[in-house]
Design a protein around this motif. Structure first.
Motif, PDB file in Angstrom:
ATOM      1  N   MET A 118       3.211  11.636   5.172  1.00 30.39           N
ATOM      2  CA  MET A 118       1.983  12.806   6.055  1.00 30.39           C
ATOM      3  C   MET A 118       2.385  13.590   6.733  1.00 30.39           C
ATOM      4  O   MET A 118       1.250  14.755   7.033  1.00 30.39           O
ATOM      5  CB  MET A 118       1.572  11.602   7.231  1.00 30.39           C
ATOM      6  CG  MET A 118       0.631  10.570   6.332  1.00 30.39           C
ATOM      7  SD  MET A 118      -0.680  10.058   7.954  1.00 30.39           S
ATOM      8  CE  MET A 118      -2.135  10.479   8.015  1.00 30.39           C
ATOM      9  N   ARG A 168     -15.175  -3.166  -4.381  1.00 29.01           N
ATOM     10  CA  ARG A 168     -15.205  -3.055  -2.308  1.00 29.01           C
ATOM     11  C   ARG A 168     -16.702  -2.808  -1.769  1.00 29.01           C
ATOM     12  O   ARG A 168     -17.133  -2.219  -1.851  1.00 29.01           O
ATOM     13  CB  ARG A 168     -14.363  -1.346  -2.392  1.00 29.01           C
ATOM     14  CG  ARG A 168     -13.879  -1.423  -0.672  1.00 29.01           C
ATOM     15  CD  ARG A 168     -13.625  -0.436  -0.861  1.00 29.01           C
ATOM     16  NE  ARG A 168     -13.291  -0.265   1.037  1.00 29.01           N
ATOM     17  CZ  ARG A 168     -12.384   0.790   2.072  1.00 29.01           C
ATOM     18  NH1 ARG A 168     -11.403   1.393   0.985  1.00 29.01           N
ATOM     19  NH2 ARG A 168     -12.094   0.160   3.138  1.00 29.01           N
ATOM     20  N   ARG A 206       1.050  11.749  13.455  1.00 31.98           N
ATOM     21  CA  ARG A 206       0.047  10.533  14.382  1.00 31.98           C
ATOM     22  C   ARG A 206      -0.170  10.939  15.691  1.00 31.98           C
ATOM     23  O   ARG A 206      -1.271  10.318  15.934  1.00 31.98           O
ATOM     24  CB  ARG A 206       1.614   9.139  13.821  1.00 31.98           C
ATOM     25  CG  ARG A 206       1.307   8.852  12.156  1.00 31.98           C
ATOM     26  CD  ARG A 206       1.794   7.834  12.508  1.00 31.98           C
ATOM     27  NE  ARG A 206       0.655   6.218  12.778  1.00 31.98           N
ATOM     28  CZ  ARG A 206       0.259   5.707  14.199  1.00 31.98           C
ATOM     29  NH1 ARG A 206       1.127   5.962  14.314  1.00 31.98           N
ATOM     30  NH2 ARG A 206      -0.773   4.984  13.596  1.00 31.98           N
ATOM     31  N   TYR A 227      -4.227  10.680  15.770  1.00 26.94           N
ATOM     32  CA  TYR A 227      -4.802   9.491  16.348  1.00 26.94           C
ATOM     33  C   TYR A 227      -3.776   9.165  18.114  1.00 26.94           C
ATOM     34  O   TYR A 227      -4.281   7.538  18.281  1.00 26.94           O
ATOM     35  CB  TYR A 227      -4.466   8.255  15.598  1.00 26.94           C
ATOM     36  CG  TYR A 227      -4.195   9.024  14.346  1.00 26.94           C
ATOM     37  CD1 TYR A 227      -5.229   8.577  13.528  1.00 26.94           C
ATOM     38  CD2 TYR A 227      -3.114   8.512  13.457  1.00 26.94           C
ATOM     39  CE1 TYR A 227      -5.176   8.802  12.224  1.00 26.94           C
ATOM     40  CE2 TYR A 227      -2.876   8.419  11.970  1.00 26.94           C
ATOM     41  CZ  TYR A 227      -4.480   8.828  11.590  1.00 26.94           C
ATOM     42  OH  TYR A 227      -3.762   9.223   9.705  1.00 26.94           O
ATOM     43  N   GLU A 265      -3.304  -6.206   0.721  1.00 28.52           N
ATOM     44  CA  GLU A 265      -2.764  -4.666   0.900  1.00 28.52           C
ATOM     45  C   GLU A 265      -2.142  -3.786   2.090  1.00 28.52           C
ATOM     46  O   GLU A 265      -2.890  -3.285   2.098  1.00 28.52           O
ATOM     47  CB  GLU A 265      -3.689  -3.432   0.159  1.00 28.52           C
ATOM     48  CG  GLU A 265      -4.617  -4.220  -0.910  1.00 28.52           C
ATOM     49  CD  GLU A 265      -5.660  -3.478  -1.400  1.00 28.52           C
ATOM     50  OE1 GLU A 265      -6.363  -3.495  -2.651  1.00 28.52           O
ATOM     51  OE2 GLU A 265      -6.397  -2.090  -0.234  1.00 28.52           O
ATOM     52  N   HIS A 304     -11.468  -4.008   3.138  1.00 32.23           N
ATOM     53  CA  HIS A 304     -10.513  -3.399   3.755  1.00 32.23           C
ATOM     54  C   HIS A 304     -11.260  -2.806   5.005  1.00 32.23           C
ATOM     55  O   HIS A 304     -12.148  -1.641   5.154  1.00 32.23           O
ATOM     56  CB  HIS A 304      -9.789  -2.052   3.162  1.00 32.23           C
ATOM     57  CG  HIS A 304      -8.790  -1.574   3.992  1.00 32.23           C
ATOM     58  ND1 HIS A 304      -7.385  -2.149   4.379  1.00 32.23           N
ATOM     59  CD2 HIS A 304      -8.742  -0.455   4.605  1.00 32.23           C
ATOM     60  CE1 HIS A 304      -6.723  -1.517   4.902  1.00 32.23           C
ATOM     61  NE2 HIS A 304      -8.107  -0.301   5.644  1.00 32.23           N
ATOM     62  N   GLY A 355      -5.317  -4.723   3.828  1.00 36.52           N
ATOM     63  CA  GLY A 355      -4.435  -4.743   5.012  1.00 36.52           C
ATOM     64  C   GLY A 355      -4.718  -4.758   5.784  1.00 36.52           C
ATOM     65  O   GLY A 355      -5.395  -5.121   6.344  1.00 36.52           O
ATOM     66  N   GLY A 356      -4.309  -3.593   6.754  1.00 34.79           N
ATOM     67  CA  GLY A 356      -4.659  -3.680   8.137  1.00 34.79           C
ATOM     68  C   GLY A 356      -3.674  -3.923   8.977  1.00 34.79           C
ATOM     69  O   GLY A 356      -3.322  -4.117  10.287  1.00 34.79           O
ATOM     70  N   ALA A 408       0.671  -1.481   0.280  1.00 29.46           N
ATOM     71  CA  ALA A 408      -0.280  -0.199   0.550  1.00 29.46           C
ATOM     72  C   ALA A 408       1.028   1.153   0.187  1.00 29.46           C
ATOM     73  O   ALA A 408       1.536   0.998   1.120  1.00 29.46           O
ATOM     74  CB  ALA A 408      -0.707  -0.078   1.724  1.00 29.46           C
ATOM     75  N   GLY A 465       0.496  -2.260   3.862  1.00 27.21           N
ATOM     76  CA  GLY A 465       1.693  -0.981   3.884  1.00 27.21           C
ATOM     77  C   GLY A 465       2.322  -1.000   5.733  1.00 27.21           C
ATOM     78  O   GLY A 465       3.383  -0.916   5.180  1.00 27.21           O
ATOM     79  N   ARG A 466       1.678  -0.850   6.394  1.00 27.82           N
ATOM     80  CA  ARG A 466       2.218  -0.346   7.819  1.00 27.82           C
ATOM     81  C   ARG A 466       2.860  -1.582   7.972  1.00 27.82           C
ATOM     82  O   ARG A 466       4.241  -1.236   8.633  1.00 27.82           O
ATOM     83  CB  ARG A 466       1.013  -0.366   8.758  1.00 27.82           C
ATOM     84  CG  ARG A 466       1.900   0.228  10.225  1.00 27.82           C
ATOM     85  CD  ARG A 466       0.717   0.330  11.407  1.00 27.82           C
ATOM     86  NE  ARG A 466      -1.003   1.105  10.464  1.00 27.82           N
ATOM     87  CZ  ARG A 466      -0.875   1.861  11.054  1.00 27.82           C
ATOM     88  NH1 ARG A 466      -0.204   2.560  12.016  1.00 27.82           N
ATOM     89  NH2 ARG A 466      -2.413   2.598  11.069  1.00 27.82           N
TER      90      ARG A 466
HETATM   91  N1  LLP Z   1      -5.693  -1.436   1.839  1.00 31.08           N
HETATM   92  C1  LLP Z   1      -6.727   0.274   2.496  1.00 31.08           C
HETATM   93  C2  LLP Z   1      -7.812  -0.164   0.774  1.00 31.08           C
HETATM   94  C3  LLP Z   1      -6.777   1.183   3.341  1.00 31.08           C
HETATM   95  O1  LLP Z   1      -7.442   2.222   2.488  1.00 31.08           O
HETATM   96  C4  LLP Z   1      -5.895   1.442   3.584  1.00 31.08           C
HETATM   97  C5  LLP Z   1      -4.999   1.891   4.474  1.00 31.08           C
HETATM   98  C6  LLP Z   1      -4.462  -0.400   3.308  1.00 31.08           C
HETATM   99  C7  LLP Z   1      -4.537  -0.993   2.241  1.00 31.08           C
HETATM  100  C8  LLP Z   1      -3.024  -0.271   3.718  1.00 31.08           C
HETATM  101  O2  LLP Z   1      -3.120  -0.576   5.612  1.00 31.08           O
HETATM  102  P1  LLP Z   1      -2.234  -0.737   6.081  1.00 31.08           P
HETATM  103  O3  LLP Z   1      -1.820  -2.912   5.731  1.00 31.08           O
HETATM  104  O4  LLP Z   1      -1.073  -0.248   6.391  1.00 31.08           O
HETATM  105  O5  LLP Z   1      -2.927  -1.053   7.609  1.00 31.08           O
HETATM  106  N2  LLP Z   1      -2.887   7.382   8.753  1.00 31.08           N
HETATM  107  C9  LLP Z   1      -3.285   6.266   9.731  1.00 31.08           C
HETATM  108  C10 LLP Z   1      -3.623   4.596   8.942  1.00 31.08           C
HETATM  109  C11 LLP Z   1      -4.547   5.304   7.080  1.00 31.08           C
HETATM  110  C12 LLP Z   1      -4.540   4.060   7.069  1.00 31.08           C
HETATM  111  C13 LLP Z   1      -5.968   4.224   5.914  1.00 31.08           C
HETATM  112  N3  LLP Z   1      -5.603   3.474   4.947  1.00 31.08           N
HETATM  113  C14 LLP Z   1      -2.290   5.796  10.816  1.00 31.08           C
HETATM  114  O6  LLP Z   1      -1.336   7.131  10.702  1.00 31.08           O
HETATM  115  O7  LLP Z   1      -2.848   4.824  11.164  1.00 31.08           O
END
Ligand code: LLP
Length: 391
Positions: free
Chosen positions: A368, A139, A306, A310, A267, A189, A228-229, A48, A269-270
């Motif tokens: 960000m 989605r 962050r 948050y 997907e 997601h 993701g998540g 992501a 990211g983090r």
């Molecule tokens: N897929 C979709 C559709 C998403 O909206 C996101 C994140 C991901 C994948 C990736 O999620 P991850 O694996 O990174 O959790 N700025 C916030 C997090 C916002 C996430 C937005 N969407 C923070 O700093 O915690």
């Protein structure tokens, strides 16, 4: 130890604040993910891009063979520039503008993750104008909560994301009649920074129900994308520099009923980049307030938002002092009361000029950053790029 002593010595010459990326850790994380998914048939991981779009990291992730999850035309351009294959790009977002859809069509990206009926119609029209067929996944908003901060849950009915479950069959039927659309499957997601596997289990159960409903209505679902998540350990990044990917992928393997040939997309990211980055900042002043001691650093919420947005807690380390512990609030120079990185934390006695690291800042940190207060954006360095130590 997240940053080794040699690198700390090399930080001395560098203008602060800056992001430091441990590329060795990133490479190790990527290899771990590849090893874990190789144990499962048909698992595909898209990075992501929104988590961190620094080209230096993107090139390593692309070289490792990952796909890209993009949410804007800018991200698609960045992904292509840094070596991701268009055939491995998925494009999500509730508000795709026409030029962004056209960019995806021109590059024949793998899939548009469609979030509404009007969007489906526009993609069909734009694809028709180019004589192309757009591949789409819908989605679906699964109405599932996640144990995480309210600002980063996305899978509840009240959120703006996705298509309501009750409209799923209707939109698929509609898409099947559109000549310039090919339906690949479904996308979900539920949120970010999720550490409780029960949340992902609930998602699997919901997907199983929906797929069964579609099977009975004779609709094929070739691809399932679960978003993701997966969260990271912000409290003990040194103990858990690499998230428990095995547990995560095995949860899906155990609870999601995949049929033969069905592909499962992620997907992440983090979990990919979060632990490899630290924000390094210098202490400007140590100030004795009426009731508190403040460490005022040269990084602020403009560099890492962050904590302000948050209430996130990043582990803070004084890279220079090993003196007795004292209690401090660590704050930035921005003219906002929310420009606080931590309150009442214990740190070794701190002095002007000490370097402070805020760890686990690889995801949603640099990307960000803003220029509020006319500040310059933070620079970034990998270990290979730091200046040599002057003898
Ligand atoms: N897929 C979709 C559709 C998403 O909206 C996101 C994140 C991901 C994948 C990736 O999620 P991850 O694996 O990174 O959790 N700025 C916030 C997090 C916002 C996430 C937005 N969407 C923070 O700093 O915690």
């Amino acid at each position: 130890m997240l940053i080794d002593q040699e690198n700390i010595l090399r930080f001395k010459e560098v203008h602060t604040p800056f992001y430091f990326y441990n590329t060795a850790l990133l490479k190790e994380t990527l290899q771990k993910i590849k090893k874990e998914i190789s144990a499962h048939k048909n698992y595909i991981v898209h990075y992501a891009i929104k988590a961190n779009a620094n080209p230096k990291l993107l090139r390593l992730i692309a070289q490792a063979g990952f796909g890209a999850d993009c949410v804007s035309g800018g991200e698609i351009e960045r992904a292509l520039d840094t070596g991701f294959l268009a055939s491995k790009i998925v494009f999500a977002g509730v508000g795709k503008s026409d030029w962004e859809i056209n960019l995806g069509l021109d590059n024949d990206i793998f899939c548009f993750n469609v979030e509404s009926e009007p969007e489906l119609e526009v993609i069909n029209e734009l694809a028709k104008a180019k004589g192309k067929i757009a591949s789409v996944a819908f989605r679906i908003n699964p109405n599932i909560g996640a144990h995480t901060h309210a600002n980063i849950t996305t899978g509840l009915a009240e959120n703006k994301f996705g298509i309501a479950m009750k409209d799923m069959e209707h939109i698929i039927q509609k898409a099947e009649q559109l000549c310039h659309i090919r339906v690949l499957g479904l996308h979900f997601h539920i949120g970010s920074q999720i550490l409780e596997m029960d949340d992902f289990i609930a998602l699997c159960q919901r997907i199983n129900q929906l797929i069964e409903q579609l099977r009975q209505a004779h609709h094929q679902v070739e691809h399932i994308n679960v978003g993701g998540g997966l969260g990271i350990d912000y409290e003990h990044p040194d103990k858990h520099p690499i998230p428990n990917f095995s547990f995560y992928f095995n949860t899906y393997a155990k609870y999601l009923n995949l049929s033969d040939g069905q592909q499962l997309h992620f997907e992440l990211g983090r979990a990919v980049v979060g632990q490899c980055g630290s924000l390094v900042t210098r202490v400007l002043y140590v100030k004795q307030g009426a009731t508190k001691q403040f460490i005022i650093v040269d990084a602020g919420m403009t560099d890492l938002i962050r904590p302000a947005l948050y209430q996130a807690q990043h582990q803070i380390e004084n890279l220079n002092s090993r003196e007795v512990l004292e209690k401090y609030d660590v704050v930035g120079p921005i003219c906002e009361s929310s420009d606080v990185f931590a309150k009442d934390i214990l740190l070794p006695k701190t002095h002007r000029g000490d370097l402070i690291a805020l760890h686990s800042a690889g995801a949603y940190g640099e990307i960000m950053a803003s220029q509020y207060n006319c500040r310059a954006l933070p620079q970034s360095y990998t270990s290979e790029e730091l200046p040599d130590i002057k003898s």
